[in-house]
Design a protein around this motif. Sequence first.
Motif, PDB file in Angstrom:
ATOM      1  N   TYR A  32       0.117  -1.214   0.001  1.00 44.83           N
ATOM      2  CA  TYR A  32       0.425  -0.136   0.060  1.00 44.83           C
ATOM      3  C   TYR A  32       1.225   1.325  -0.104  1.00 44.83           C
ATOM      4  CZ  TYR A  32      -4.130  -2.472   0.018  1.00 44.83           C
ATOM      5  OH  TYR A  32      -5.458  -3.222   0.200  1.00 44.83           O
ATOM      6  N   ALA A  33       2.101   1.444   0.703  1.00 47.57           N
ATOM      7  CA  ALA A  33       2.933   2.517   0.533  1.00 47.57           C
ATOM      8  C   ALA A  33       3.386   2.422  -1.417  1.00 47.57           C
ATOM      9  CB  ALA A  33       4.334   2.385   1.502  1.00 47.57           C
ATOM     10  N   GLY A  34       3.500   1.060  -1.900  1.00 52.08           N
ATOM     11  CA  GLY A  34       4.228   0.973  -3.053  1.00 52.08           C
ATOM     12  C   GLY A  34       2.908   1.684  -3.627  1.00 52.08           C
ATOM     13  N   VAL A  35       2.175   1.552  -4.193  1.00 55.08           N
ATOM     14  CA  VAL A  35       0.873   2.124  -4.938  1.00 55.08           C
ATOM     15  C   VAL A  35       0.830   3.539  -4.520  1.00 55.08           C
ATOM     16  CG1 VAL A  35      -0.648   0.133  -5.336  1.00 55.08           C
ATOM     17  CG2 VAL A  35      -1.042   1.422  -3.339  1.00 55.08           C
ATOM     18  N   LEU A  36       1.190   3.875  -4.071  1.00 51.89           N
ATOM     19  CA  LEU A  36       1.100   5.442  -4.298  1.00 51.89           C
ATOM     20  C   LEU A  36       2.164   5.856  -5.415  1.00 51.89           C
ATOM     21  CD1 LEU A  36       2.203   6.564  -0.345  1.00 51.89           C
ATOM     22  CD2 LEU A  36       0.164   7.565  -1.807  1.00 51.89           C
ATOM     23  N   SER A  37       2.534   5.739  -6.017  1.00 50.22           N
ATOM     24  CA  SER A  37       3.769   5.925  -6.877  1.00 50.22           C
ATOM     25  C   SER A  37       2.977   5.464  -7.873  1.00 50.22           C
ATOM     26  CB  SER A  37       4.251   4.980  -6.988  1.00 50.22           C
ATOM     27  OG  SER A  37       6.122   5.050  -6.105  1.00 50.22           O
ATOM     28  N   SER A  38       2.125   4.013  -7.861  1.00 52.30           N
ATOM     29  CA  SER A  38       0.638   3.817  -9.271  1.00 52.30           C
ATOM     30  C   SER A  38       0.003   5.229  -9.152  1.00 52.30           C
ATOM     31  CB  SER A  38       0.573   2.608  -8.244  1.00 52.30           C
ATOM     32  OG  SER A  38       1.059   1.133  -8.381  1.00 52.30           O
ATOM     33  N   PHE A  39      -0.452   5.232  -7.915  1.00 57.51           N
ATOM     34  CA  PHE A  39      -1.462   6.931  -7.860  1.00 57.51           C
ATOM     35  C   PHE A  39      -0.640   7.884  -8.613  1.00 57.51           C
ATOM     36  CE2 PHE A  39      -3.358  10.240  -6.177  1.00 57.51           C
ATOM     37  CZ  PHE A  39      -4.547  10.465  -6.438  1.00 57.51           C
ATOM     38  N   LEU A  40       0.020   8.256  -8.849  1.00 58.16           N
ATOM     39  CA  LEU A  40       0.880   9.406  -9.165  1.00 58.16           C
ATOM     40  C   LEU A  40       0.923   9.225 -10.230  1.00 58.16           C
ATOM     41  CD1 LEU A  40       3.716   9.798  -6.843  1.00 58.16           C
ATOM     42  CD2 LEU A  40       2.220  11.622  -7.176  1.00 58.16           C
ATOM     43  N   TYR A  41       1.202   8.081 -10.620  1.00 58.73           N
ATOM     44  CA  TYR A  41       1.104   7.347 -12.400  1.00 58.73           C
ATOM     45  C   TYR A  41      -0.244   7.922 -13.055  1.00 58.73           C
ATOM     46  CZ  TYR A  41       1.964   3.762 -16.251  1.00 58.73           C
ATOM     47  OH  TYR A  41       1.837   3.225 -17.989  1.00 58.73           O
ATOM     48  N   LYS A 169      -2.879  -4.048  -7.518  1.00 57.50           N
ATOM     49  CA  LYS A 169      -3.477  -2.653  -7.237  1.00 57.50           C
ATOM     50  C   LYS A 169      -2.714  -2.369  -7.921  1.00 57.50           C
ATOM     51  CE  LYS A 169      -4.735  -4.516  -2.790  1.00 57.50           C
ATOM     52  NZ  LYS A 169      -4.759  -6.335  -2.611  1.00 57.50           N
ATOM     53  N   HIS A 170      -2.020  -2.339  -8.212  1.00 61.96           N
ATOM     54  CA  HIS A 170      -1.158  -1.034  -9.424  1.00 61.96           C
ATOM     55  C   HIS A 170      -1.736  -0.938 -10.469  1.00 61.96           C
ATOM     56  CE1 HIS A 170       2.336   0.330 -11.224  1.00 61.96           C
ATOM     57  NE2 HIS A 170       2.046   0.344 -12.459  1.00 61.96           N
ATOM     58  N   GLY A 171      -2.702  -1.260 -10.967  1.00 61.74           N
ATOM     59  CA  GLY A 171      -3.703  -1.048 -12.215  1.00 61.74           C
ATOM     60  C   GLY A 171      -4.852  -0.024 -11.562  1.00 61.74           C
ATOM     61  N   LEU A 172      -5.092  -0.942 -10.779  1.00 55.80           N
ATOM     62  CA  LEU A 172      -6.243  -0.292  -9.429  1.00 55.80           C
ATOM     63  C   LEU A 172      -6.198   1.070  -9.109  1.00 55.80           C
ATOM     64  CD1 LEU A 172      -8.736  -0.044  -8.225  1.00 55.80           C
ATOM     65  CD2 LEU A 172      -7.726  -1.518  -5.729  1.00 55.80           C
ATOM     66  N   TYR A 173      -4.878   1.089  -8.692  1.00 53.79           N
ATOM     67  CA  TYR A 173      -4.465   2.652  -8.010  1.00 53.79           C
ATOM     68  C   TYR A 173      -4.093   3.871  -8.807  1.00 53.79           C
ATOM     69  CZ  TYR A 173      -5.579   1.828  -3.432  1.00 53.79           C
ATOM     70  OH  TYR A 173      -5.872   1.420  -2.149  1.00 53.79           O
ATOM     71  N   ILE A 174      -3.894   3.033 -10.576  1.00 58.76           N
ATOM     72  CA  ILE A 174      -3.334   3.967 -11.650  1.00 58.76           C
ATOM     73  C   ILE A 174      -5.165   4.386 -12.233  1.00 58.76           C
ATOM     74  CG2 ILE A 174      -2.968   4.131 -13.928  1.00 58.76           C
ATOM     75  CD1 ILE A 174      -0.391   1.923 -13.710  1.00 58.76           C
ATOM     76  N   ALA A 175      -5.930   3.961 -11.875  1.00 54.12           N
ATOM     77  CA  ALA A 175      -7.051   3.856 -12.174  1.00 54.12           C
ATOM     78  C   ALA A 175      -7.294   5.202 -11.022  1.00 54.12           C
ATOM     79  CB  ALA A 175      -8.531   3.007 -12.045  1.00 54.12           C
ATOM     80  N   VAL A 176      -7.428   5.234 -10.747  1.00 50.11           N
ATOM     81  CA  VAL A 176      -8.081   5.946  -8.879  1.00 50.11           C
ATOM     82  C   VAL A 176      -6.971   7.618  -9.487  1.00 50.11           C
ATOM     83  CG1 VAL A 176      -6.969   6.322  -6.397  1.00 50.11           C
ATOM     84  CG2 VAL A 176      -8.255   4.216  -7.167  1.00 50.11           C
ATOM     85  N   GLY A 177      -5.706   6.763  -9.685  1.00 53.58           N
ATOM     86  CA  GLY A 177      -4.963   8.382  -9.964  1.00 53.58           C
ATOM     87  C   GLY A 177      -5.833   9.373 -11.254  1.00 53.58           C
ATOM     88  N   LEU A 178      -5.906   8.646 -12.475  1.00 49.76           N
ATOM     89  CA  LEU A 178      -6.506   8.964 -13.562  1.00 49.76           C
ATOM     90  C   LEU A 178      -8.056   9.797 -12.983  1.00 49.76           C
ATOM     91  CD1 LEU A 178      -6.563   6.173 -15.722  1.00 49.76           C
ATOM     92  CD2 LEU A 178      -5.265   8.514 -15.626  1.00 49.76           C
ATOM     93  N   LEU A 179      -8.940   9.277 -11.736  1.00 46.29           N
ATOM     94  CA  LEU A 179      -9.591   9.592 -11.199  1.00 46.29           C
ATOM     95  C   LEU A 179      -9.671  11.238 -10.853  1.00 46.29           C
ATOM     96  CD1 LEU A 179     -12.841   9.873 -10.611  1.00 46.29           C
ATOM     97  CD2 LEU A 179     -12.498   7.626  -8.790  1.00 46.29           C
ATOM     98  N   ALA A 180      -8.459  10.681 -10.061  1.00 48.18           N
ATOM     99  CA  ALA A 180      -8.402  12.254  -8.870  1.00 48.18           C
ATOM    100  C   ALA A 180      -7.491  13.365  -9.421  1.00 48.18           C
ATOM    101  CB  ALA A 180      -6.904  11.959  -7.962  1.00 48.18           C
TER     102      ALA A 180
END
Length: 542
Positions: A32-41, A169-180
Amino acid sequence: MQADDDDNERKNGKVDLPLEAPNFGIATQAVYAGVLSSFLYGYHLCNLNSCMDFIGLHFQWCKSHTRIDCLASAIDGGLINAILYLGAAAGALLVGRPFMVNYGSRVQLVISDVFFMAGGIFGAFAIGIKCLLLSRLLSGIGLGISAISAPVFIAEVSPAECRGWHAAKHGLYIAVGLLAAELVGLPQDPPDQGLTERNGWWWRAILGLPLLLAGFQFVIFKYDLPVDSVSFLVRQGRMDEARIMLYKTYGLPPPQLEPGLGDHVAKLELKLKDLAVVAAEAGITRRITILQALTDPYLRCSVVVGFFLASYQQLTGINALMAYSNTLFAQAGIPADSLTLASVLMCVANVLVSVLSTKLVDSLGRRTLLLWGSATQTVAMASMVYVVHMMPRSSQGLSAFIFFSLFVVSWNYGLGAITWLWLSEIYPMEIRGPALSACGVIKWLSCFFIVLIARFLNLHSSCVLFGTVSGLGVVGMWLWVLETRGCDMEDSPMTPRSERSTSILLGGSNQASPRSAQLKQMLNEDPIEEPEQQEPIYLQVD
């Protein structure tokens, strides 16, 4: 009575209990700390979507505070969007350098945070197009590093039995980043109102937000949760730390043997021993370049297929479509005051499908999701070309939104969620770093050209181009992509260890095999003892 007998068998070590990691153990926390990078992606892919026109009006690219539809605006906007991916290509190339490989994926993410923070500063306080270009270039370098390091870190730190679940979760948080990125654009006034007071400065907040998020991850990985994967610690020769981390991953107290845990301890020690053998073989093999790997019949197929999948992921046009979704929705007939809302709703659907895909990765498999996702993309683009224009004018905007959203969500549960998980699983340790780095360079260069070109395409031509590429890619994946579900990262179907002897570089005379054989013999002479043994049962590898 039966329950009592079962309890006695467990206490006596007669029942082979499966290894299970705690639901929110140290590995999950690290993920969950690592997927912050996915969010930024995901955030960086389309954070300019809602505010690019206001930036152009602010800096008067068309020599006007009200006009933004000139050639200069198209060129400047295209460069600012596309240079992110040029920087990402440089970041991906940087990841493959030996000094970066030696740092490990966690430290690589910390380095990417520094670039993200620098990009956020230059973006928030930009005074002209040069500052904006520098901001996007620096952010792109961070993106190129983290886009490779994040999925590798997540895959390596996760236990094998739940690697697919965590890696998705990498792909999931990329999608969350797009939404944000779309949500933060909602407070802006509608584009048809021009450069209002709020529109004149809100874009700075949008570009500056990564500064806070990257800083937060930097602190976590540097000070609060400095967790490296077991395989990385073994490669570094830090065996005591590797053992402690392996036991912590499964919620066991390392490295003492406690009553009732004998079978688990034996399994963990075997895992550690296998990792050490693989690391020793990699350590005594000379450095292999990508050009050398392409000449090796054992490695060639995995390298070529990896290049194909990395480029195909971006040539489908996903980043171009997301970066210009408001413009394309406007061409489809959606009202100006609903453009950003339409992009938000599309991203919401994307997140929902991403949540579902995290549960399907380990059940349906990587290859199945890749094929179904790409096939659905092709259908969606074909519908945009041949169906939308046949609809009544009043419903063309809604139908375009539906097919456009279908394309995005199908990309996300297929190519978006699976590509880098699959790539991180197919390469042996000796070439994993250089191969993923080369795949990253190819991916981002493909994206750079697609995003730059898409600035000058209309809705119809974009759909024809990206639909054709999607269809061709389905055929390629059907022929070349093998299933990797449940495989060991050092024994994938693309590079099975049973065929390692066929390798010119890894199994022939170019490898210092006598030392490897000696090491294996020493390890085999140090067998797993009964649970009552108190001393560490693993032989230190120099």
